[in-house]
Design a protein around this motif. Structure first.
Motif, PDB file in Angstrom:
ATOM      1  N   THR A 226      49.963  16.296  69.393  1.00 50.33           N
ATOM      2  CA  THR A 226      51.326  16.738  69.078  1.00 50.33           C
ATOM      3  C   THR A 226      51.871  15.985  67.862  1.00 50.33           C
ATOM      4  O   THR A 226      52.580  16.563  67.030  1.00 50.33           O
TER       5      THR A 226
ATOM      6  N   GLU B 141      46.136  10.561  75.444  1.00 54.42           N
ATOM      7  CA  GLU B 141      45.547  11.855  75.795  1.00 54.42           C
ATOM      8  C   GLU B 141      44.976  12.470  74.528  1.00 54.42           C
ATOM      9  O   GLU B 141      45.717  12.822  73.605  1.00 54.42           O
TER      10      GLU B 141
ATOM     11  N   ARG C 198      39.292  20.368  84.937  1.00 54.94           N
ATOM     12  CA  ARG C 198      40.485  21.135  84.554  1.00 54.94           C
ATOM     13  C   ARG C 198      40.504  22.466  85.310  1.00 54.94           C
ATOM     14  O   ARG C 198      39.518  23.207  85.314  1.00 54.94           O
TER      15      ARG C 198
ATOM     16  N   GLY D  31      53.604  20.296  77.956  1.00 53.69           N
ATOM     17  CA  GLY D  31      54.253  21.596  77.751  1.00 53.69           C
ATOM     18  C   GLY D  31      55.744  21.610  78.033  1.00 53.69           C
ATOM     19  O   GLY D  31      56.355  22.681  78.011  1.00 53.69           O
ATOM     20  N   PHE D  32      56.344  20.460  78.283  1.00 52.47           N
ATOM     21  CA  PHE D  32      57.773  20.413  78.613  1.00 52.47           C
ATOM     22  C   PHE D  32      58.627  20.553  77.352  1.00 52.47           C
ATOM     23  O   PHE D  32      58.252  20.059  76.289  1.00 52.47           O
TER      24      PHE D  32
ATOM     25  N   GLU E 190      51.267  14.826  80.643  1.00 56.62           N
ATOM     26  CA  GLU E 190      50.806  14.632  79.256  1.00 56.62           C
ATOM     27  C   GLU E 190      51.821  15.191  78.268  1.00 56.62           C
ATOM     28  O   GLU E 190      51.532  16.136  77.534  1.00 56.62           O
TER      29      GLU E 190
ATOM     30  N   GLY F  40      53.969  15.901  75.049  1.00 54.39           N
ATOM     31  CA  GLY F  40      53.925  15.737  73.602  1.00 54.39           C
ATOM     32  C   GLY F  40      55.306  16.091  73.070  1.00 54.39           C
ATOM     33  O   GLY F  40      56.137  15.215  72.801  1.00 54.39           O
ATOM     34  N   VAL F  41      55.571  17.403  73.005  1.00 54.98           N
ATOM     35  CA  VAL F  41      56.870  17.909  72.523  1.00 54.98           C
ATOM     36  C   VAL F  41      58.048  17.153  73.141  1.00 54.98           C
ATOM     37  O   VAL F  41      58.973  16.730  72.440  1.00 54.98           O
TER      38      VAL F  41
HETATM   39  C1  LIG Z   1      45.616  19.314  77.555  1.00 51.86           C
HETATM   40  C2  LIG Z   1      46.939  19.184  76.882  1.00 51.86           C
HETATM   41  N1  LIG Z   1      47.807  18.271  77.350  1.00 51.86           N
HETATM   42  C3  LIG Z   1      49.021  18.099  76.775  1.00 51.86           C
HETATM   43  C4  LIG Z   1      49.426  18.864  75.700  1.00 51.86           C
HETATM   44  C5  LIG Z   1      50.785  18.613  75.109  1.00 51.86           C
HETATM   45  O1  LIG Z   1      51.596  19.734  75.128  1.00 51.86           O
HETATM   46  P1  LIG Z   1      53.112  19.616  74.623  1.00 51.86           P
HETATM   47  O2  LIG Z   1      53.073  19.004  73.266  1.00 51.86           O
HETATM   48  O3  LIG Z   1      53.581  21.039  74.589  1.00 51.86           O
HETATM   49  O4  LIG Z   1      53.829  18.765  75.620  1.00 51.86           O
HETATM   50  C6  LIG Z   1      48.548  19.855  75.199  1.00 51.86           C
HETATM   51  C7  LIG Z   1      48.937  20.717  74.073  1.00 51.86           C
HETATM   52  O5  LIG Z   1      48.324  21.686  73.714  1.00 51.86           O
HETATM   53  C8  LIG Z   1      47.267  20.013  75.802  1.00 51.86           C
HETATM   54  O6  LIG Z   1      46.390  20.908  75.342  1.00 51.86           O
END
Ligand SMILES: Cc1ncc(COP(=O)(O)O)c(C=O)c1O
Length: 413
Positions: free
Chosen positions: A53, A71, A141, A223-224, A269, A271-272
């Motif tokens: 991210t 991650e 996964r 994904g939040f 996990e 990122g955003v």
């Molecule tokens: C396995 C995994 N974890 C975490 C993320 C982070 O997602 P986000 O940035 O939308 O929180 C991603 C993004 O594609 C991902 O592929």
């Protein structure tokens, strides 16, 4: 961090006419705040910071210091984690393509590897045979229906039986076991209901596959939504959950399922959610013109600096005017802010009924996620990243300005 024209001008004199500003304390605060909501309900929660991210090393180092896992989804990101001093056992290796050598190396180093496909199970089998005196535990996964249109390409199909088969193949290897389950769904569907559903489905799977003893971890991915300006928020046709709402949707499911202290780690996990609002992009207005009815201000940046995914969302921005001297070229009214590329689509934003002139600065907000990692070296090298530390109120370089030589270094000339 309070910006003024003078601060931006001083930074531009030192670092050039376009730059990213990284607010380090905001990142730390986001991290602590988000995690504390989860931990107040389910104390065994941990974060894996999603390198893809925004892999600015400064952020990755802070995440490590705050106790996050790294991650990563490629050897490139794995290498970065090692380079900045992350313990291999604090790395989570995800992603669809882990090459034979990279996957084996990560497992041998004690990193958590979440397998994504049969090919990766084969690589594990091969490793387990070669190192028959060692024990290996991996994650799997999971891919299940969460009620979205697109069928995800990642992980093992739960409904079709692939997960069950992978689980039994690994469990039958004399020196291998499954340490935990992972899922991540990359979808615009980021609602609290969707996360509560993912949590319940993962807990059901855990009950099925770990009937006697809970696994080491259950990982719900990222994904939040993150924090955003009101202007951006209004452009989503759904509710944007807060950190607290996400925690209240997920953590109680875990607390109910594992009332004792012996439950697995809940790993997330984000990122955003952690980085979206910690970066801004600042660029100077370098020219203006009017063509028939169109007023145009050329800035020392490009749409690829702020929206490399070319989303149609309009980012919140501020114009910092040079009040002390007039460098001319002033425009008043509706103005298109266009970038340095030769593409007609390179319009960073539109100003409605405003004012701008040469030497002013435009600063775009909410550009911390999937921006610098996606920015191509199209037409010009990349802008520097300047970190701001609110404790001592200082700016420092986190990434220098790229040169033409950097861009062409890998070509055979
Ligand atoms: C396995 C995994 N974890 C975490 C993320 C982070 O997602 P986000 O940035 O939308 O929180 C991603 C993004 O594609 C991902 O592929």
């Amino acid at each position: 961090m309070k910006l003024t024209w003078q601060i931006l001008e001083n930074l531009a004199r030192e670092y050039g006419d376009s730059f990213y500003i990284l607010d380090v304390s905001k990142f730390e605060n986001n991290y602590q705040e988000f995690l504390s909501y989860f931990r107040s309900i389910y104390p065994r929660t941990n974060f894996g910071y999603s390198y893809k991210t925004n892999y600015t090393p400064k952020l990755c180092q802070i995440a490590d210091a705050l106790g996050a896992y790294a991650e990563v989804v490629s050897q490139m990101e794995y290498d970065l984690a090692i380079k900045i001093g992350v313990e291999p056992s604090r790395i989570i290796f995800n992603g669809p393509l882990k090459r034979d050598r990279d996957l084996k190396n990560a497992i041998l180093n004690g990193s958590t590897v979440n397998l994504d496909s049969w090919q990766e199970v084969e690589i594990l089998k091969d490793l387990a045979e070669k190192f028959s005196a060692r024990n290996f535990a991996v994650g799997l996964r999971c891919n299940f229906d969460i009620g979205i249109d697109r069928i995800s390409r990642f992980g093992f199909d739960v409904e079709g039986g692939d997960l069950e088969y992978a689980f039994s193949v690994i469990s039958q290897l004399p020196n291998c076991s499954v340490a935990g389950l992972h899922c991540h769904f990359s979808t615009p569907q980021r609602s609290i209901e969707s996360y509560a559903l993912r949590a319940r489905k993962m807990l059901n799977l855990t009950g099925l596959y770990f009937p006697e003893r809970p696994p080491k971890f259950i990982n719900l991915g990222g994904g939040f939504f993150g924090k955003m300006d009101e202007e951006l928020r209004k452009q989503f046709d759904c509710h944007i959950p807060s950190y607290r709402e996400y925690a209240e949707a997920i953590a109680p499911e875990f607390a109910r399922h594992f009332p004792q202290d012996t439950g697995p780690q809940l790993i997330l996990e984000p990122g955003v959610a952690l980085v979206a609002d910690v970066m801004q992009f600042a660029c100077q207005v370098v020219g203006t013109k009017t063509i028939r009815s169109r007023q145009i201000a050329l800035v020392a940046g490009s749409i690829h600096n702020i929206k490399p995914t070319l989303t149609d969302k309009k980012l919140a921005m501020n114009v910092y005017r040079n009040e002390s001297s007039d460098r001319g070229g002033n425009l008043t009214g509706d103005i298109d802010l266009v970038g340095y590329t030769c593409m007609e689509h390179d319009c960073l934003s539109k100003i409605d009924r405003g004012e701008i002139g040469i030497g002013d600065y435009v600063v775009f907000n909410n550009i911390g996620a999937y921006t610098i990692v996606f920015k191509p070296p199209f037409i010009s090298p990349n802008s520097p990243i300047i970190s701001y530390d609110s404790t001592d109120k200082t700016y420092a370089l986190s990434r220098r300005r790229e040169t033409s030589e950097d861009v062409f270094a890998t070509y055979i000339i």
